[in-house]
Scaffold this motif. Structure first.
Motif, PDB file in Angstrom:
ATOM      1  N   ARG A 116      40.856  -7.330  29.854  1.00 18.93           N
ATOM      2  CA  ARG A 116      42.036  -6.868  29.092  1.00 18.93           C
ATOM      3  C   ARG A 116      41.724  -7.076  27.510  1.00 18.93           C
TER       4      ARG A 116
ATOM      5  N   LEU B 262      40.192  -1.906  21.926  1.00 21.70           N
ATOM      6  CA  LEU B 262      40.128  -0.504  21.724  1.00 21.70           C
ATOM      7  C   LEU B 262      41.517  -0.115  21.278  1.00 21.70           C
ATOM      8  N   LYS B 263      42.661  -0.583  21.745  1.00 17.20           N
ATOM      9  CA  LYS B 263      43.803  -0.279  21.072  1.00 17.20           C
ATOM     10  C   LYS B 263      44.069  -0.488  19.702  1.00 17.20           C
ATOM     11  N   GLU B 264      43.110  -1.697  19.322  1.00 13.48           N
ATOM     12  CA  GLU B 264      43.527  -2.055  17.824  1.00 13.48           C
ATOM     13  C   GLU B 264      42.558  -1.186  17.151  1.00 13.48           C
TER      14      GLU B 264
ATOM     15  N   GLU C 207      40.269  -3.920  26.450  1.00  8.43           N
ATOM     16  CA  GLU C 207      41.333  -2.925  26.535  1.00  8.43           C
ATOM     17  C   GLU C 207      41.971  -3.195  24.951  1.00  8.43           C
ATOM     18  N   GLN C 208      42.659  -4.462  24.602  1.00  9.98           N
ATOM     19  CA  GLN C 208      43.131  -4.566  23.662  1.00  9.98           C
ATOM     20  C   GLN C 208      42.497  -4.298  22.302  1.00  9.98           C
TER      21      GLN C 208
ATOM     22  N   ALA D 299      41.893  -5.425  14.480  1.00  8.49           N
ATOM     23  CA  ALA D 299      43.180  -4.619  13.903  1.00  8.49           C
ATOM     24  C   ALA D 299      43.025  -4.718  12.574  1.00  8.49           C
TER      25      ALA D 299
END
Length: 279
Positions: free
Chosen positions: A42, A48-50, A45-46, A260
């Motif tokens: 998780r 990569l989203k950032e 995944e976070q 991020a």
């Protein structure tokens, strides 16, 4: 400039953000938070989203004073995550100094070996050389994590780091590892004084042999705490500033916890650079 890795040719014409994934109970900044497989996946995944471009998976803390982790334990932490993260579509780096872990990680599909020992452990160079395409990051470290800050480097660190990194890169080239597979890391915080760390930042290009991309790892480091007086959990702003300064001084990859925020800061830098080129 391109960084050739197993599955990806990473374009380094713009700076890349390497997100840190610690699957350890004792990392200096986030130990235990992502130690389970589901939590770690998780977290990947976070990141990569950032906006992370690369994920760096580590199963052994290398903070000052940290003891080595047995091979079997590190394998149990790292390899399941490498396999699980294959589907995320991003380059996977494995932060390890053990040849056994390197071989297993590459067999499991890892794209990059990130080694604080610069492949000096017996069998490490052979493990990477046997792989046809994997990327590698060679770092400078004085001593061992357990004792490196008890006897840090003496004198001007910059030429010493340069000569070491050049020697190790040449060693890889002689073993048949192509130059475009190699990235170099001056090793901020690894057996160096606060003053030496900031000298490596100020003279980063001088500290790293020409022609090789630079990876910089300043995130939450103790030297930032030394000059700001901030505890590790308070070093977000200094970490971002250091990452931006490292890119300004020539770094192609920054290894960070706070993805991020670093991605946003680098967008500001990119906008300034674009206007500078336009005029």
């Amino acid at each position: 400039m391109i960084w050739q890795t197993f599955r990806f040719r990473i374009d380094l014409s713009t700076p890349r953000v390497m997100g840190i994934v610690n699957v350890t109970p004792d990392s200096f900044s986030d130990g235990g938070r992502h130690a389970g497989l589901s939590q770690a996946l998780r977290h990947c995944e976070q990141l990569l989203k950032e906006g992370a471009h690369i994920l760096d998976i580590g199963g052994e803390s290398t903070r000052p004073g940290s003891p080595p982790v047995p091979v079997d334990e590190e394998l149990a932490r790292v390899i399941p995550l490498v396999r699980a993260a294959q589907s995320l579509g991003a380059p996977l780096s494995v932060d390890t100094r053990k040849p056994e872990v390197m071989r297993a990680a590459l067999d499991a599909g890892a794209d990059i070996v990130n080694d604080i020992l610069a492949l000096r452990a017996p069998g490490a160079l052979e493990a990477v050389a046997a792989h046809p395409l994997c990327g590698v990051c060679l770092m400078h470290m004085q001593g061992e994590p357990l004792t490196m800050q008890q006897q840090p480097m003496s004198g001007d660190a910059v030429p010493q780091v340069h000569d070491f990194l050049l020697q190790q890169a040449d060693r890889l080239r002689h073993a048949g590892i192509a130059e475009e597979r190699i990235v170099l890391d001056p090793g901020v915080g690894f057996g160096k004084t606060v003053s030496q760390n900031f000298a490596l930042l100020a003279r980063q290009r001088e500290a790293t042999p020409r022609g090789y991309p630079i990876l910089a790892g300043w995130s939450r480091k103790s030297s930032l705490g030394a000059v700001t007086g901030l505890a590790v959990e308070q070093r977000l702003v200094p970490s971002i500033v250091a990452a931006v300064l490292a890119v300004e001084q020539g770094a192609s990859v920054v290894r960070v916890h706070d993805v991020a925020e670093t991605v946003a800061a680098l967008k500001v830098l990119a906008a300034m650079r674009q206007e500078s080129k336009a005029h």
